[in-house]
Design a protein around this motif. Structure first.
Motif, PDB file in Angstrom:
ATOM      1  N   GLY A   1       4.907  -1.735  -7.082  1.00  0.00           N
ATOM      2  CA  GLY A   1       3.993  -1.740  -8.385  1.00  0.00           C
ATOM      3  C   GLY A   1       2.941  -0.904  -8.585  1.00  0.00           C
ATOM      4  N   VAL A   2       2.495  -0.286  -7.457  1.00  0.00           N
ATOM      5  CA  VAL A   2       1.257   0.498  -7.324  1.00  0.00           C
ATOM      6  C   VAL A   2       1.288   1.817  -6.841  1.00  0.00           C
ATOM      7  N   ARG A   3       0.349   2.626  -7.075  1.00  0.00           N
ATOM      8  CA  ARG A   3       0.661   3.906  -6.777  1.00  0.00           C
ATOM      9  C   ARG A   3       0.516   4.054  -5.164  1.00  0.00           C
ATOM     10  N   ASP A   4       0.743   5.191  -4.751  1.00  0.00           N
ATOM     11  CA  ASP A   4       0.761   5.556  -3.287  1.00  0.00           C
ATOM     12  C   ASP A   4      -0.447   5.226  -2.354  1.00  0.00           C
ATOM     13  N   GLY A   5      -1.625   5.671  -3.162  1.00  0.00           N
ATOM     14  CA  GLY A   5      -3.095   5.776  -2.707  1.00  0.00           C
ATOM     15  C   GLY A   5      -3.699   4.404  -3.035  1.00  0.00           C
ATOM     16  N   ASP A   6      -3.132   3.328  -3.554  1.00  0.00           N
ATOM     17  CA  ASP A   6      -3.547   2.011  -3.685  1.00  0.00           C
ATOM     18  C   ASP A   6      -3.289   1.304  -2.564  1.00  0.00           C
ATOM     19  N   THR A   7      -4.290   0.087  -2.263  1.00  0.00           N
ATOM     20  CA  THR A   7      -4.112  -0.765  -1.332  1.00  0.00           C
ATOM     21  C   THR A   7      -3.530  -1.858  -1.762  1.00  0.00           C
TER      22      THR A   7
END
Length: 283
Positions: A191-197
């Motif tokens: 559910g998050v973007r590629d650059g998120d942790t």
């Protein structure tokens, strides 16, 4: 394909004529390097879910923060004092910002909760910390300036605590509980973007770091992630459900890693207490 190699050179010399040849020894150390990388991954990632662990989360967050608040931003101590209506527990005086050079930043190198973070003097020589002139300040967005204006976006810290997880562990055992945690980790990551942790802080607590968001974006992300967690999770032929409570904090320079996480954690508990137990289970 690429290989990791260890390269050693030796000069073979003659007593009278000087160097005669160069002896080069090349050793394939690919397996050794693979093992080293596996060990490094295990040290920084959760063994159950494969997500970054607490130490890795703190390292990534620390890399974005310095101890000098951005101009116009309150210090971390000021922020917590306001929240507590007085001095925050464990707070300490912050050095006068005017004592620092405009482009010098003293970094929190993970000295631990309550550890000294403000070095003596503008260069941080008291702790051997040199100024890093190219640091870009992390700032929190203004609530009334989300949609326009430069600096309206920031690094959101979403603290997630699962609702109803303990009862699943108690009723069906840790095997089922572990399967739920693994699936929740998968849903959060999806559910998050590629650059998120997405990191597992411990137990049934997760933290999401999402940069470049305004307040509305962060709220939308929390709702999407909560809705992703709600659907039943099938384990060994049975369907179980958990809800999730999210607290949204904002990282900005002048705060320590622990202060950032504490702020998001407190907001999560406020959100959790605002809903009934039945509402929490239903998301």
């Amino acid at each position: 394909a690429y290989l990791w190699v260890s390269l050693r050179n030796s000069v073979v010399a003659d007593a009278t004529d000087g160097p005669r040849l160069l002896l080069t020894h090349v050793e394939d150390i690919t397996e050794r390097k693979r093992h080293e990388m596996q060990l490094a991954h295990r040290a920084s990632h959760d063994a159950l879910t494969g997500l970054p662990n607490s130490a890795e989360l703190r390292a990534r967050l620390s890399a974005r923060l310095c101890t000098r608040p951005h101009a116009g931003r309150p210090s971390a101590v000021d922020t917590l004092d306001a929240a507590y209506g007085g001095p925050a527990p464990g707070s300490f005086p912050v050095a006068d910002p005017d004592a620092y050079e405009a482009d010098a930043h003293d970094f929190d190198l993970g000295l631990g909760l309550g550890g000294a973070r403000h070095a003596a003097g503008p260069t941080g020589a008291g702790f051997g910390v040199a100024p890093y002139e190219h640091h870009v300040h992390t700032v929190a967005p203004d609530e009334d300036g989300d949609q326009d204006g430069e600096g309206a976006k920031g690094l959101a810290v979403l603290f997630c605590d699962l609702d109803g997880f303990k009862s699943i562990n108690d009723r069906f055992g840790h095997h089922t509980g572990d399967a739920v945690l693994i699936e929740v980790a998968r849903r959060l990551t999806s559910g998050v973007r590629d650059g998120d942790t997405v990191a597992r802080l411990g137990g049934d607590e997760f933290v999401v770091l999402a940069d470049g968001l305004c307040h509305a974006d962060a709220q939308d992300l929390a709702v999407r992630l909560r809705n992703a967690i709600i659907p039943p999770i099938r384990v060994d032929g049975r369907a179980v459900r958990v809800g999730a409570s999210f607290g949204i904090g904002w990282a900005h320079c002048g705060m320590s890693v622990e202060e950032v996480l504490q702020s998001a954690d407190q907001r999560m508990y406020i959100e959790k207490r605002s809903r009934s137990k039945q509402q929490r289970r239903a998301g």
